[in-house]
Design an enzyme around this catalytic site. Sequence first.
Site, PDB file in Angstrom:
ATOM      1  N   ASN A   1     -12.146   0.098   0.020  1.00 40.45           N
ATOM      2  CA  ASN A   1     -11.353  -1.014  -0.505  1.00 40.45           C
ATOM      3  C   ASN A   1     -11.891  -2.325   0.067  1.00 40.45           C
ATOM      4  O   ASN A   1     -12.639  -2.329   1.042  1.00 40.45           O
ATOM      5  CB  ASN A   1      -9.881  -0.828  -0.100  1.00 40.45           C
ATOM      6  CG  ASN A   1      -8.922  -1.575  -0.995  1.00 40.45           C
ATOM      7  OD1 ASN A   1      -9.067  -1.590  -2.212  1.00 40.45           O
ATOM      8  ND2 ASN A   1      -7.927  -2.199  -0.397  1.00 40.45           N
TER       9      ASN A   1
ATOM     10  N   CYS B   1       8.762   0.422 -35.129  1.00 38.86           N
ATOM     11  CA  CYS B   1       8.945   1.813 -35.534  1.00 38.86           C
ATOM     12  C   CYS B   1       9.125   1.907 -37.050  1.00 38.86           C
ATOM     13  O   CYS B   1       9.935   1.178 -37.638  1.00 38.86           O
ATOM     14  CB  CYS B   1      10.148   2.403 -34.815  1.00 38.86           C
ATOM     15  SG  CYS B   1      10.495   4.123 -35.238  1.00 38.86           S
TER      16      CYS B   1
ATOM     17  N   HIS C   1       1.079   5.735 -13.685  1.00 35.73           N
ATOM     18  CA  HIS C   1       1.732   4.612 -14.357  1.00 35.73           C
ATOM     19  C   HIS C   1       1.585   4.679 -15.870  1.00 35.73           C
ATOM     20  O   HIS C   1       1.718   3.676 -16.559  1.00 35.73           O
ATOM     21  CB  HIS C   1       1.200   3.289 -13.801  1.00 35.73           C
ATOM     22  CG  HIS C   1       1.578   3.083 -12.364  1.00 35.73           C
ATOM     23  ND1 HIS C   1       1.062   2.070 -11.585  1.00 35.73           N
ATOM     24  CD2 HIS C   1       2.435   3.758 -11.557  1.00 35.73           C
ATOM     25  CE1 HIS C   1       1.579   2.144 -10.363  1.00 35.73           C
ATOM     26  NE2 HIS C   1       2.405   3.159 -10.328  1.00 35.73           N
TER      27      HIS C   1
ATOM     28  N   GLY D   1      -8.664  -1.758  -8.356  1.00 32.68           N
ATOM     29  CA  GLY D   1      -9.920  -2.177  -7.751  1.00 32.68           C
ATOM     30  C   GLY D   1     -11.130  -1.381  -8.184  1.00 32.68           C
ATOM     31  O   GLY D   1     -12.258  -1.856  -8.058  1.00 32.68           O
TER      32      GLY D   1
ATOM     33  N   GLU E   1     -10.103  -4.546   1.562  1.00 32.73           N
ATOM     34  CA  GLU E   1      -9.403  -4.819   2.812  1.00 32.73           C
ATOM     35  C   GLU E   1      -8.613  -3.596   3.231  1.00 32.73           C
ATOM     36  O   GLU E   1      -8.322  -2.722   2.415  1.00 32.73           O
ATOM     37  CB  GLU E   1      -8.470  -6.027   2.655  1.00 32.73           C
ATOM     38  CG  GLU E   1      -7.421  -5.848   1.573  1.00 32.73           C
ATOM     39  CD  GLU E   1      -6.632  -7.110   1.319  1.00 32.73           C
ATOM     40  OE1 GLU E   1      -7.001  -8.157   1.861  1.00 32.73           O
ATOM     41  OE2 GLU E   1      -5.638  -7.034   0.580  1.00 32.73           O
TER      42      GLU E   1
END
Length: 350
Positions: A249, A184, A150, A49, A251
Amino acid sequence: MDFLRNLFTQTLGLGSQKERLLDELTLEGVTRYMQSERCRRVICLVGAGISTSAGIPDFRSPSTGLYANLEKYHLPYPEAIFEISYFKKHPEPFFALAKELYPGQFKPTICHYFIRLLKEKGLLLRCYTQNIDTLERVAGLEPQDLVEAHGTFYTSHCVNTSCGKEYTMSWMKEKIFSEATPKCEKCQNVVKPDIVFFGENLPPRFFSCMQSDFSKVDLLIIMGTSLQVQPFASLISKAPLATPRLLINKEKTGQTDPFLGMMMGLGGGMDFDSKKAYRDVAWLGDCDQGCLALADLLGWKELEDLVRREHANIDAQSGSQASNPSATVSPRKSPPPAKEAARTKEKEEH
């Protein structure tokens, strides 16, 4: 269930009185706390976001989110594009999408530069990000300031574990934009950017920093995340029980029943609205506008000038004023809705 709830509440101290560090459960209350001597170390937890105003879609918005716009890749289901087992068999959809979303095509947002200001003012302990767009780095954060939970596009590796050859970001970019599946040079297996797919472990740095950071954090600022993906979502429960938590945010999110959260190993959720609420504040709306509102209250007038200056530098380096026009400073909504969706029932109940 009520018997178990009461037993765990008493045993784990879930119902005990907690120290309250905010004099008001509003953005103004958070501001006064940030200006006090009690608040010296801030952790930011951020998700997709905070990058949507840069033109990068989030994942779960019903019509504009990434998952809602993947039909052209003919996936068995939207999440498959980020599943390691599917990627190893069918890497082409991911690399086609990667070309559209590749880092370097977008500018950091007001949120990213607000986090940079936290660093410059000596308040930022760490920024934990779910994003793989590297915009935190572009905004001026150093690797030591970040936990890229991540993963990142900065490096890539061969998926063959017996090979594991590393490749640079420039090598990967050349392959992606030539529309060739990166292979590769050593063993001809697929090369994958070091982003975390479903089915893969998070980077070791996530867990090592989590262990050292959260015991000493004074404030959590959570922005632009649905808090639906574990273990990232559980970070909100790692801070000391007195530590205030500000959500910016569209919500409210992260609201887990404390008893059920403990039973599931997720920790206690956020509490914005109950009579027992004492540390959680929700500012609902556009993340950039939320950061502007908080910066205004803090007296950080330099934020908008910083964004304009840095965007101009990026344009000058790219040689194009047209690159990512959506990432310019968004028009301020006047006045900044500083109290929007902060716990409005506070005065009614006291």
